[in-house]
Design an enzyme around this catalytic site. Sequence first.
Site, PDB file in Angstrom:
ATOM      1  N   LYS A 170       4.348   2.297  15.623  1.00  0.00           N
ATOM      2  CA  LYS A 170       3.319   3.163  16.207  1.00  0.00           C
ATOM      3  C   LYS A 170       3.556   3.702  17.723  1.00  0.00           C
ATOM      4  CE  LYS A 170       1.075   1.727  12.678  1.00  0.00           C
ATOM      5  NZ  LYS A 170       0.510   0.196  12.273  1.00  0.00           N
ATOM      6  N   ASP A 214       2.138   6.426   1.993  1.00  0.00           N
ATOM      7  CA  ASP A 214       1.282   5.047   2.317  1.00  0.00           C
ATOM      8  C   ASP A 214      -0.004   5.551   2.171  1.00  0.00           C
ATOM      9  OD1 ASP A 214      -0.503   4.070   4.046  1.00  0.00           O
ATOM     10  OD2 ASP A 214       0.982   3.062   5.227  1.00  0.00           O
ATOM     11  N   ASP A 262       0.869  -1.143  -0.112  1.00  0.00           N
ATOM     12  CA  ASP A 262       0.035   0.208   0.013  1.00  0.00           C
ATOM     13  C   ASP A 262       0.791   1.195   0.164  1.00  0.00           C
ATOM     14  OD1 ASP A 262       0.939  -0.496   2.650  1.00  0.00           O
ATOM     15  OD2 ASP A 262      -0.950   0.401   3.690  1.00  0.00           O
TER      16      ASP A 262
END
Length: 325
Positions: free
Chosen positions: A158, A217, A107
Amino acid sequence: MKALVLAGGFGTRLRPLSCTRPKLLIPVANQPVIDWTLRDLSTHGVDTVILAVNYMAEAFVRYLGPTKFNMGILYSREERPLGTGGPIRRAEGFLKDGDPFLVLNGDVISSIDYHRLLEFHRENGGLATIALHEVPDPSRFGAVELDSRDRVRRFVEKPKPGEEPSNLVNAGIYVFDPKVIEYIPEGRSVSTELEVFPRLAEEGQLYGFEFRDLWIDIGMPEDYLKANALLLGRENGTKFGQDVVLDSSTEVLAPSVIGNNVKIGGKSLIGPNCTIADNVEIGNGCRIENSIIFPGTIIGDFTSVKGAIIGENVMLERWVKIEEE
Ligand code: GDD
Ligand code: MG
């Protein structure tokens, strides 16, 4: 050279667009994301691509078939989602014959120079190299701390705002030595980011290659619009498909792309940064900018669309105003 492309995500943050097609088949500048990636891989000497598919696997097989851009396409279908690492273990038989291989998050759209990445990997002699890109907010990505020799000291997936080791993030583009496969447990879902990279970093076997070319992304709608504008800009100018009927009083501002069998009425202004797909009809006096219009949509007279994504077969009547986002 071989490349494994991770293509099995559900694309939840791009719903409802991803309800009817996998994320990688969503068009950017009128070409599915996967085409941009495959074309780039083919010009950098990749001959075999393993597409790790899960969600809507058959849509990929139907669209790409067994070869594309002179490369062989092999499909690795998962019965259950295997995460970002499991698919690499599953394709072991194709990947462990000695040479380093590429792994890509499907992606992501980028203009990275794969030759330079591979050269960097060989020179450093680590087991794995991650391509890194600088971003203002690393919290949606995996962020790294590098030492002075470009070795990854720490990999944090993250990170919470304020806890990021740096603004350099994992671009989702890797070179792996086949030995990395042994770091991935078999037969279950594995996160490369949570289970493999931290271990490789601890052992001093993980390197980071920073690049500054285009990278994005397309995880969320605003990224999708941004990717569209960036790729239109990279391609430059305006492209028209076949059977486009354009009134002479209408103007199309670059960069934009217009698909096949599109009709645009008089005194309309289209662009910049517009992707108009096939079989779209746009009326008189319309204003469309920074937008993506999917196939088969009809837009009535004097309607304006700004910074929006309009799905397929939508009917916008006259004098409709669609604002940013
Ligand atoms: N085959 C398969 N099976 N592919 C999967 C699966 C699965 O179970 N789960 C996810 N993928 C694919 C997705 O389709 C996508 O191409 C890629 O793996 C990454 O998954 P995302 O869900 O998009 O992850 P992310 O964007 O939150 O984070 C990842 O990408 C960032 C860069 O864009 C991580 O690798 C981050 O560290 C990285 O910074
Ligand atoms: Mg992603």
